[in-house]
Design an enzyme around this catalytic site. Sequence first.
Site, PDB file in Angstrom:
ATOM      1  CD  GLU A  11      -2.840  -1.358   2.299  1.00  0.00           C
ATOM      2  OE1 GLU A  11      -4.000  -1.758   2.174  1.00  0.00           O
ATOM      3  OE2 GLU A  11      -2.302  -1.198   3.419  1.00  0.00           O
ATOM      4  CG  ASP A 195     -11.602  -8.663   0.186  1.00  0.00           C
ATOM      5  OD1 ASP A 195     -10.536  -8.106   0.461  1.00  0.00           O
ATOM      6  OD2 ASP A 195     -12.564  -8.658   0.973  1.00  0.00           O
TER       7      ASP A 195
HETATM    8  N1  SAH Z   1      -2.426 -11.381   3.281  1.00  0.00           N
HETATM    9  C1  SAH Z   1      -1.933 -10.710   4.474  1.00  0.00           C
HETATM   10  C2  SAH Z   1      -3.055 -10.399   5.448  1.00  0.00           C
HETATM   11  C3  SAH Z   1      -3.975  -9.331   4.929  1.00  0.00           C
HETATM   12  S1  SAH Z   1      -5.140  -8.825   6.155  1.00  0.00           S
HETATM   13  C4  SAH Z   1      -0.883 -11.592   5.112  1.00  0.00           C
HETATM   14  O1  SAH Z   1      -0.948 -12.783   4.965  1.00  0.00           O
HETATM   15  O2  SAH Z   1       0.012 -11.030   5.759  1.00  0.00           O
HETATM   16  C5  SAH Z   1      -6.130  -7.726   5.184  1.00  0.00           C
HETATM   17  C6  SAH Z   1      -5.646  -6.309   5.028  1.00  0.00           C
HETATM   18  O3  SAH Z   1      -6.382  -5.649   4.015  1.00  0.00           O
HETATM   19  C7  SAH Z   1      -5.847  -5.434   6.271  1.00  0.00           C
HETATM   20  O4  SAH Z   1      -4.819  -4.461   6.349  1.00  0.00           O
HETATM   21  C8  SAH Z   1      -7.219  -4.808   6.058  1.00  0.00           C
HETATM   22  O5  SAH Z   1      -7.248  -3.437   6.409  1.00  0.00           O
HETATM   23  C9  SAH Z   1      -7.517  -4.946   4.561  1.00  0.00           C
HETATM   24  N2  SAH Z   1      -8.680  -5.761   4.169  1.00  0.00           N
HETATM   25  C10 SAH Z   1      -8.958  -6.050   2.866  1.00  0.00           C
HETATM   26  N3  SAH Z   1     -10.045  -6.849   2.790  1.00  0.00           N
HETATM   27  C11 SAH Z   1     -10.473  -7.064   4.062  1.00  0.00           C
HETATM   28  C12 SAH Z   1     -11.532  -7.847   4.615  1.00  0.00           C
HETATM   29  N4  SAH Z   1     -12.356  -8.577   3.843  1.00  0.00           N
HETATM   30  N5  SAH Z   1     -11.687  -7.866   5.972  1.00  0.00           N
HETATM   31  C13 SAH Z   1     -10.847  -7.145   6.758  1.00  0.00           C
HETATM   32  N6  SAH Z   1      -9.810  -6.415   6.275  1.00  0.00           N
HETATM   33  C14 SAH Z   1      -9.611  -6.361   4.945  1.00  0.00           C
END
Ligand code: SAH
Length: 231
Positions: A11, A195
């Site tokens: 980001e 998503d």
């Molecule tokens: N793939 C990462 C984890 C991502 S967590 C890893 O394995 O390290 C998701 C991140 O994107 C968070 O920073 C949150 O702010 C945002 N986000 C996007 N979609 C989301 C969802 N469905 N629920 C909660 N946060 C979401």
Amino acid sequence: MIGIIGAMTEEVSPLLIRLTNLQTHTIGNNKYHTGRYEGREVVVAYSRIGKVNAAVTATVMQQHFHIDKLLFSGVAGAINKSLKIGDLIYAEKLVQHDVDITAFGHPLGFIPETGDFFATDPALNTIAEETARELCVKLGKGVIATGDQFIADPDHKDWVQKRFKADAVEMEGAAVACVCQTFQIPYFVLRAISDQADMDAGFNFDEFLVSSARLSADFILRMVAKLDTAK
Ligand code: SAH
């Protein structure tokens, strides 16, 4: 100085590559990058995921870099059915959907002496609307719900929608809002949808994180170029 926070490296890297005079400052276990964009002084950092990390980063930006505005750029899951992957939405209000002290008669999301919904800065939101018009980009607005959970379940998503009338869900925005409310810093939270917070959310997130994060970062930089940095 304008602060810009993302949660993840994906980001903030589209922001960092566009800055000049870059300098890196290590504070705690995190890196803060100062630089210039279109004549504006900025400090950029990724906080790491979740409310606590986001609150630490926002607080360091206020205490150490004396920011007079804070912009958040990142990705989110869509709750509102009209939002599709890649769409932009900014928060008019944010709420912590995982705060629950209802046993004491408080509403969900409410913390005494803090409140439940955090309202973003109307002046920054107006600049966002102007930016969207200039770029001919569709820009949604609404309620963003924040919690320390990646939502990837239709029932959980419906619950957040019904309880908070939320349009999108993520894991940092309301924490940054809480810090900005504490220190009276005008703030803006922008998210590009990665998503739909449903069964496919994990796969979609992995596929669209980079492209959606870039859309959000590009928009944020267009806004920075329009900001007056004086308080
Ligand atoms: N793939 C990462 C984890 C991502 S967590 C890893 O394995 O390290 C998701 C991140 O994107 C968070 O920073 C949150 O702010 C945002 N986000 C996007 N979609 C989301 C969802 N469905 N629920 C909660 N946060 C979401």
